[in-house]
Design a protein around this motif. Structure first.
Motif, PDB file in Angstrom:
ATOM      1  N   LEU A  57       0.821  -1.348  -0.320  1.00 55.88           N
ATOM      2  CA  LEU A  57       0.266  -0.142  -0.190  1.00 55.88           C
ATOM      3  C   LEU A  57       0.763   1.133   0.410  1.00 55.88           C
ATOM      4  CD1 LEU A  57      -3.451   0.769   2.316  1.00 55.88           C
ATOM      5  CD2 LEU A  57      -1.468   2.156   2.326  1.00 55.88           C
ATOM      6  N   TYR A  58       0.506   2.029  -0.514  1.00 63.11           N
ATOM      7  CA  TYR A  58       1.411   3.333  -1.068  1.00 63.11           C
ATOM      8  C   TYR A  58      -0.115   4.506  -0.856  1.00 63.11           C
ATOM      9  CZ  TYR A  58       5.117   0.758  -3.118  1.00 63.11           C
ATOM     10  OH  TYR A  58       5.859  -0.112  -3.065  1.00 63.11           O
ATOM     11  N   VAL A  59       0.692   5.444  -0.402  1.00 69.73           N
ATOM     12  CA  VAL A  59      -0.022   7.177   0.087  1.00 69.73           C
ATOM     13  C   VAL A  59       0.083   8.037  -0.894  1.00 69.73           C
ATOM     14  CG1 VAL A  59      -0.391   8.917   1.350  1.00 69.73           C
ATOM     15  CG2 VAL A  59       0.022   6.576   2.622  1.00 69.73           C
ATOM     16  N   THR A  60      -0.732   8.647  -1.641  1.00 68.11           N
ATOM     17  CA  THR A  60      -0.670   9.074  -2.895  1.00 68.11           C
ATOM     18  C   THR A  60      -0.553  10.589  -2.800  1.00 68.11           C
ATOM     19  OG1 THR A  60      -2.522   9.554  -2.890  1.00 68.11           O
ATOM     20  CG2 THR A  60      -2.259   7.884  -4.369  1.00 68.11           C
ATOM     21  N   GLU A  61       0.023  11.547  -2.900  1.00 69.84           N
ATOM     22  CA  GLU A  61       0.937  13.032  -2.556  1.00 69.84           C
ATOM     23  C   GLU A  61      -0.293  14.204  -2.487  1.00 69.84           C
ATOM     24  OE1 GLU A  61       2.878  17.084  -5.085  1.00 69.84           O
ATOM     25  OE2 GLU A  61       2.749  15.188  -5.783  1.00 69.84           O
ATOM     26  N   PHE A  62      -1.056  12.794  -2.744  1.00 72.33           N
ATOM     27  CA  PHE A  62      -3.041  13.975  -2.079  1.00 72.33           C
ATOM     28  C   PHE A  62      -3.010  13.490  -0.871  1.00 72.33           C
ATOM     29  CE2 PHE A  62      -7.359  14.019  -2.135  1.00 72.33           C
ATOM     30  CZ  PHE A  62      -7.269  15.408  -2.037  1.00 72.33           C
ATOM     31  N   GLY A  63      -2.781  11.862  -0.764  1.00 73.19           N
ATOM     32  CA  GLY A  63      -3.142  11.128   0.527  1.00 73.19           C
ATOM     33  C   GLY A  63      -2.257  12.324   2.090  1.00 73.19           C
ATOM     34  N   GLU A  64      -0.799  12.240   1.363  1.00 69.96           N
ATOM     35  CA  GLU A  64      -0.170  12.521   2.498  1.00 69.96           C
ATOM     36  C   GLU A  64      -0.298  14.388   2.662  1.00 69.96           C
ATOM     37  OE1 GLU A  64       2.257  11.534   3.479  1.00 69.96           O
ATOM     38  OE2 GLU A  64       2.611   9.689   2.536  1.00 69.96           O
ATOM     39  N   GLU A  65      -0.875  14.756   2.183  1.00 67.43           N
ATOM     40  CA  GLU A  65      -1.504  15.850   2.249  1.00 67.43           C
ATOM     41  C   GLU A  65      -2.585  16.194   3.275  1.00 67.43           C
ATOM     42  OE1 GLU A  65      -0.278  19.321   1.268  1.00 67.43           O
ATOM     43  OE2 GLU A  65       1.087  18.376   0.985  1.00 67.43           O
ATOM     44  N   ILE A  66      -3.524  15.538   2.480  1.00 64.75           N
ATOM     45  CA  ILE A  66      -4.801  15.272   3.259  1.00 64.75           C
ATOM     46  C   ILE A  66      -4.374  14.890   5.129  1.00 64.75           C
ATOM     47  CG2 ILE A  66      -7.567  13.814   4.061  1.00 64.75           C
ATOM     48  CD1 ILE A  66      -7.616  16.205   1.900  1.00 64.75           C
ATOM     49  N   ALA A  67      -3.238  13.455   4.835  1.00 68.04           N
ATOM     50  CA  ALA A  67      -3.343  12.947   6.505  1.00 68.04           C
ATOM     51  C   ALA A  67      -2.563  14.085   7.054  1.00 68.04           C
ATOM     52  CB  ALA A  67      -1.911  12.167   6.575  1.00 68.04           C
ATOM     53  N   LEU A  68      -2.060  15.246   6.612  1.00 65.75           N
ATOM     54  CA  LEU A  68      -0.742  16.498   7.306  1.00 65.75           C
ATOM     55  C   LEU A  68      -2.205  17.533   8.583  1.00 65.75           C
ATOM     56  CD1 LEU A  68       1.293  17.387   5.531  1.00 65.75           C
ATOM     57  CD2 LEU A  68       1.616  16.371   7.349  1.00 65.75           C
ATOM     58  N   ILE A  69      -3.648  17.392   7.182  1.00 65.29           N
ATOM     59  CA  ILE A  69      -4.487  17.948   8.236  1.00 65.29           C
ATOM     60  C   ILE A  69      -5.327  17.079   8.974  1.00 65.29           C
ATOM     61  CG2 ILE A  69      -6.983  19.263   6.753  1.00 65.29           C
ATOM     62  CD1 ILE A  69      -5.360  19.377   4.446  1.00 65.29           C
ATOM     63  N   ALA A  70      -5.818  15.115   8.742  1.00 71.58           N
ATOM     64  CA  ALA A  70      -6.250  14.948   9.868  1.00 71.58           C
ATOM     65  C   ALA A  70      -5.010  14.645  10.595  1.00 71.58           C
ATOM     66  CB  ALA A  70      -6.286  13.649   8.969  1.00 71.58           C
ATOM     67  N   GLU A  71      -4.072  14.886  10.620  1.00 72.76           N
ATOM     68  CA  GLU A  71      -3.096  14.829  12.072  1.00 72.76           C
ATOM     69  C   GLU A  71      -3.622  16.127  12.611  1.00 72.76           C
ATOM     70  OE1 GLU A  71       1.212  13.693  13.407  1.00 72.76           O
ATOM     71  OE2 GLU A  71       0.423  14.412  11.561  1.00 72.76           O
ATOM     72  N   LYS A  72      -3.406  17.244  12.033  1.00 69.60           N
ATOM     73  CA  LYS A  72      -4.425  18.329  13.047  1.00 69.60           C
ATOM     74  C   LYS A  72      -5.278  18.280  13.644  1.00 69.60           C
ATOM     75  CE  LYS A  72      -0.959  21.028  10.064  1.00 69.60           C
ATOM     76  NZ  LYS A  72      -0.234  22.267   9.327  1.00 69.60           N
ATOM     77  N   ILE A  73      -6.186  17.956  12.766  1.00 67.25           N
ATOM     78  CA  ILE A  73      -7.717  18.197  13.224  1.00 67.25           C
ATOM     79  C   ILE A  73      -7.668  16.590  14.338  1.00 67.25           C
ATOM     80  CG2 ILE A  73     -10.083  17.458  13.077  1.00 67.25           C
ATOM     81  CD1 ILE A  73      -9.485  18.115   9.596  1.00 67.25           C
ATOM     82  N   ILE A  74      -7.424  15.915  14.523  1.00 66.11           N
ATOM     83  CA  ILE A  74      -7.495  15.207  15.469  1.00 66.11           C
ATOM     84  C   ILE A  74      -6.250  15.591  16.570  1.00 66.11           C
ATOM     85  CG2 ILE A  74      -6.419  13.042  16.642  1.00 66.11           C
ATOM     86  CD1 ILE A  74      -6.674  11.971  13.457  1.00 66.11           C
ATOM     87  N   GLN A  75      -5.617  16.429  17.096  1.00 68.24           N
ATOM     88  CA  GLN A  75      -5.144  17.047  18.231  1.00 68.24           C
ATOM     89  C   GLN A  75      -5.313  17.927  18.343  1.00 68.24           C
ATOM     90  OE1 GLN A  75      -1.275  16.157  19.312  1.00 68.24           O
ATOM     91  NE2 GLN A  75      -2.976  17.218  20.621  1.00 68.24           N
ATOM     92  N   GLU A  76      -6.612  18.628  17.583  1.00 65.25           N
ATOM     93  CA  GLU A  76      -7.264  20.113  18.283  1.00 65.25           C
ATOM     94  C   GLU A  76      -8.386  19.518  18.635  1.00 65.25           C
ATOM     95  OE1 GLU A  76      -6.722  22.887  18.166  1.00 65.25           O
ATOM     96  OE2 GLU A  76      -4.271  22.559  17.693  1.00 65.25           O
TER      97      GLU A  76
END
Length: 297
Positions: A57-76
């Motif tokens: 399984l590979y994460v696409t470039e778009f997926g990496e961007e969404i993952a960064l946002i998801a991490e920030k949301i979960i932290q908040e």
């Protein structure tokens, strides 16, 4: 879009592990359940988040961007919970500690009472080898680390916890000249100590096996595959049950000290500082209650 917090958490874990199976294990979910939630999350985007090539399984470039946002949301979201607890007068936040692998026999006894007293604190304990621990500390991925050897080229402050004593260990009380030696992987502090000992005392040309964890080395020695220099703190039951024996050897034990370290000059978070204060206050009691057996070695 109508994605859920649960889907964000699942997607983030999948991107971190690059594996649905490993993500499911860490989330205590079944693999099909993770796959379904991942698909439901993906269906809300026209651009692929992940792709499978072969069986990887590979994460696409778009997926990496969404993952960064998801991490920030979960932290908040976590911050909301911490703020709520703080208004109730409770110590809140995340206590993250990276520990060298054998430290797993030490650090839990210092954490249990602290976590029991501070129920609003979230604990993350990452156990790995010394090299990874130091990289995490230097990269500011953790405030506190537990190691047995002071790192080179990194300025740190420290709190000594307990001595770390390494002996030659075998499945028989006497050493055979032909039995091979079992080493930890490169990057391990125990590996470095063992190599230095045999180079100094017997030369480096010795038949050897290499295993990647202290537990694997322990089981291999019990099975009679070889002898190894090991921290005695991790083999209490095996010594009592006579599955393992300390083999008397010149120049042993090798003695270092387990210590909590943090970057010099770093201002610790309230949670990390509170834990450090707890260790300083309770250390003598914990050592007396939990490690009296160890002090005789």
């Amino acid at each position: 879009m109508n994605y859920t917090i649960n889907q964000l958490q699942i997607f983030l874990k999948v991107t971190q592990k690059k594996s649905i199976t490993k993500a499911a294990e860490e989330l205590f979910m079944t693999q099909p359940a993770v796959s379904i939630q991942l698909k439901n999350f993906q269906d809300q985007f026209d651009i692929p988040l992940t792709e499978v090539i072969g069986r990887q399984l590979y994460v696409t470039e778009f997926g990496e961007e969404i993952a960064l946002i998801a991490e920030k949301i979960i932290q908040e979201i976590a911050n909301i919970n911490y703020k709520t607890q703080a208004y109730k007068g409770l110590l809140t936040g995340k206590l993250k500690i990276f520990s060298a692998s054998t430290g797993k026999y030490v650090i839990p006894f210092f954490l249990s009472g602290f976590i029991e007293q501070n129920t609003a604190v979230d604990l993350v304990l990452d156990v790995t080898n010394k090299t990874m621990v130091m990289e995490s500390l230097k990269n500011n991925q953790t405030e506190l680390a537990l190691v047995s050897v002071v790192p080179e080229n990194v300025q740190v402050e420290e709190e000594i916890i307990i001595a770390n004593k390494l002996f030659l260990i075998g499945s028989q009380p006497n050493r055979s000249a032909n039995i091979p030696l079992i080493y930890r992987e490169k990057g391990s502090a125990t590996r470095a100590a063992m190599e230095n000992y045999f180079l100094t005392h017997e030369g480096s040309k010795r038949k050897r096996l290499e295993l990647t964890s202290n537990e694997a080395v322990k089981q291999a020695v019990i099975a009679g595959l070889g002898n190894s220099i090991m921290p005695v703190i991790g083999i209490k039951n095996e010594l009592l049950n006579k599955q393992l024996y300390i083999i008397e050897s010149e120049g042993l034990p090798i003695s270092t000290e387990w210590r909590l370290i943090w970057l010099k000059g770093k201002k610790l978070s309230p949670v990390a500082q509170a834990f450090l204060d707890y260790v300083r206050k309770e250390k003598t009691r914990i050592l007396d209650e939990q490690f009296k057996w160890y002090m005789k070695f």
